[in-house]
Design an enzyme around this catalytic site. Structure first.
Site, short mmCIF file in Angstrom:
data_model
loop_
_atom_site.label_atom_id
_atom_site.label_comp_id
_atom_site.label_asym_id
_atom_site.label_seq_id
_atom_site.Cartn_x
_atom_site.Cartn_y
_atom_site.Cartn_z
N ALA A 180 0.85 -1.17 0.00
CA ALA A 180 0.00 0.00 0.00
C ALA A 180 0.89 1.22 0.00
O ALA A 180 2.12 1.12 0.06
CB ALA A 180 -0.90 0.00 1.22
N LYS A 181 0.23 2.37 -0.06
CA LYS A 181 0.98 3.61 -0.18
C LYS A 181 1.95 3.83 0.99
O LYS A 181 2.95 4.48 0.85
CB LYS A 181 0.01 4.79 -0.27
CG LYS A 181 -0.15 5.26 -1.69
CD LYS A 181 -1.02 6.48 -1.77
CE LYS A 181 -2.45 6.06 -1.57
NZ LYS A 181 -3.37 7.18 -1.47
#
Ligand code: GLU
Length: 278
Positions: free
Chosen positions: A252-253
């Site tokens: 994820a980011k």
């Protein structure tokens, strides 16, 4: 045989990470193996979260990785007319209604009811605005209350009848759009939603194989219904597994170190990164 036309459709809300590279590689490989086409679409209808500099970075990262795409990039934020036309058709069928609820209203209504059916995307919308009287709707709109447009799911799936779709990894699946309830097709702040834009665009772009992560599998039930209602061609789907990090979490980011930009800055070659993502 149908030509394989697949796509990678990231949202420019941050830099691409290894999970994105995995998804892009799945589509690119499927297209190139079949002598088909690999398209790129930027899903940037959410102006609050998307930024043009991330769009530029996506193009740069993909090119660096060696994943070339065919034809022009489709930028969703320049196609609101297409989404409007689809909404108008659904509205003419009597399948849409304005919803004035805030998130807080929805939470309160669910708490009041004591229980709410839970769909794959969380609690299903309790239908508060579905049967508002026409005069009440007109009054609230005139008063300037913001509203979203929801699909009346019971009416829509009743109209479409039983549907199925095919996933390359899972076979034929009976569509269960009802599980997601009255989904939003136009948001209060954006005159479209993910479900609407993705369905319209896959048709406009002639996509025959939708390649995306299995986190979006449940959304496909709604997309299949929208295709039936709008008379759009039905593609094949491949919902691929998600790439996990060493601790078993999906990328994820927050995993800054695993953006393609960071890997590149750390001296990794495109071939190495493709191997990590493959
Ligand atoms: N834009 C979506 C995302 O970045 C993907 C949409 C799709 O592949 O259908 O998660």
């Amino acid at each position: 045989m149908t030509e394989v036309v697949t796509r990678f459709a990231p949202s420019p809300t941050g830099r691409l990470h290894l999970g994105h590279a995995h998804s892009a590689l799945q589509g690119w490989t499927a297209a190139r193996r079949a002598g088909g086409r690999f398209l790129l679409r930027i899903e940037d209808i959410d102006a609050t979260r998307c930024r043009p500099e991330f769009t530029a970075a996506i193009l740069e990262d993909l090119a660096w990785l060696g994943l070339d795409w065919d034809g022009p990039v489709r930028i969703q934020s320049t196609h609101f007319d297409d989404y409007r036309a689809a909404l108008d058709r659904l509205d003419a069928m009597g399948l849409l209604y304005p919803c004035f609820c805030t998130r807080g209203d929805i939470r309160a209504e669910i708490a009041r009811a004591g229980a709410a059916p839970h769909g794959p995307e969380g609690p299903v919308y309790p239908g508060t605005c579905r049967h508002l009287a026409a005069a009440e709707r007109a009054r609230r709109i005139a008063a300037g209350e913001p509203w979203a447009l929801r699909l009346d799911m019971a009416a829509a799936s009743g109209r479409a009848g039983p549907l199925a779709w095919h996933d390359r990894a899972r076979g034929t699946i009976a569509a269960r759009p009802e599980d997601l309830g009255d989904v939003v097709l136009a948001r209060k702040d954006t005159p479209a939603s993910y479900h609407l834009a993705v369905t319209v665009d896959d048709a406009v772009q002639g996509v025959t194989l939708v390649t995306r992560g299995e986190d979006l599998l449940e959304a496909t039930h709604v997309h299949r219904l929208l295709q039936a209602l709008l008379g759009l061609p039905v593609p094949d789907w491949h919902h691929h597994g998600l790439l996990m990090d060493a601790s078993g979490r999906r990328y994820a980011k927050r995993d800054r170190a695993l953006t393609l930009a960071a890997l590149r800055a750390a001296g990794r070659s495109p071939a190495e990164v493709r191997a990590m993502a493959g």
